[in-house]
Scaffold this motif. Structure first.
Motif: not given
Length: 248
Positions: A173, A47, A52-54, A140, A182, A144
């Motif tokens: 997050d 990050t 980015r997180r998905s 995840t 997110v 989160t």
């Protein structure tokens, strides 16, 4: 051996696909899986490096001949609301955000579906089922939280929780140096409340309380109207070839 593989990220490249933000552009992404005991630590580092997180995947654009996507993070301690933001904050003072673990429920999905139908009917997420939404929230391996925003009730001062109808939701997050937003969504008929802006302001307040220096907003896409709101939150830092650069 298996644990070593899980803790050492391997990166992959997607095939070219139409850009969802800019017409006549093609996007490609580099991505890796966030699994194993080091997932949170790796997510922090990625990050900070513009990913980015998905779900359990971290990604970032690597598009040829285009650098429109710019990672943005707000400097928490130095940020001050302008007059418009103060009005939005006051107009939503009847809301309370309750922090939960990464668990989905039917209220969230109903609001999520309503939001997509009104705001992103033709988007890539529009056909997501209940199971898809559950995976988005619960799949995840990092720290989160789900923040549910409801109106204040008679007991909110005691319980710290809102009551009644679900108004907005943020999937967030918790990083070592900030909060990363997110995904968020809200009741589309309450657009006059500017709930998207309100949730960012609320995250800034929470980051201050946690002693975290940044709130990560993801990508500002230069040339995309729907991403313009991200550059209103200043001072901020934008990630470029020389690292994070301050923007007043």
């Amino acid at each position: 051996m298996t644990q070593h593989i899980q803790n050492t990220p391997q990166f992959f490249l997607t095939a070219p696909a139409p850009c969802p933000y800019l017409e006549d552009k093609v996007e490609r992404k580099v991505f890796t899986h966030l699994t194993g005991s080091k997932a949170s630590e790796i997510n922090d580092l990625l990050t900070q490096g513009g990913f980015r997180r998905s779900q359990n995947i971290a990604y970032r654009p690597v598009c040829e001949n285009c650098q429109a996507c710019v990672s943005v993070r707000i400097i928490t301690d130095e940020f001050k609301m302008n007059r418009s933001m103060k009005r939005i904050w006051q107009n939503n003072s009847d809301l309370v955000g309750t922090v939960n673990g990464p668990a989905s429920n039917s209220d969230q999905y109903s609001l999520f579906h309503e939001y997509l139908e009104a705001r992103h009917r033709d988007g890539g997420m529009s056909g997501m089922s209940v199971q898809d939404y559950t995976m988005m929230v619960e799949d995840t391996h990092v720290n989160t939280k789900v923040i549910e925003y409801r109106r204040r009730g008679p007991d909110s001062f005691i319980t710290g929780k809102g009551e009644g109808e679900l108004i907005a939701v943020a999937l967030t997050d918790v990083l070592s140096d900030g909060l990363s937003m997110v995904y968020s969504f809200y009741k589309p008929e309450l657009s006059s409340r500017s709930l998207g802006t309100y949730m960012i302001l609320d995250h800034l307040q929470r980051a201050r309380q946690y002693g975290l220096p940044h709130v990560y907003l993801g990508y500002w896409v230069n040339g995309s109207h729907k991403m313009e709101y991200k550059i209103r939150f200043r001072p901020q830092e934008q990630l470029g070839p020389r690292g994070w650069q301050r923007v007043e």
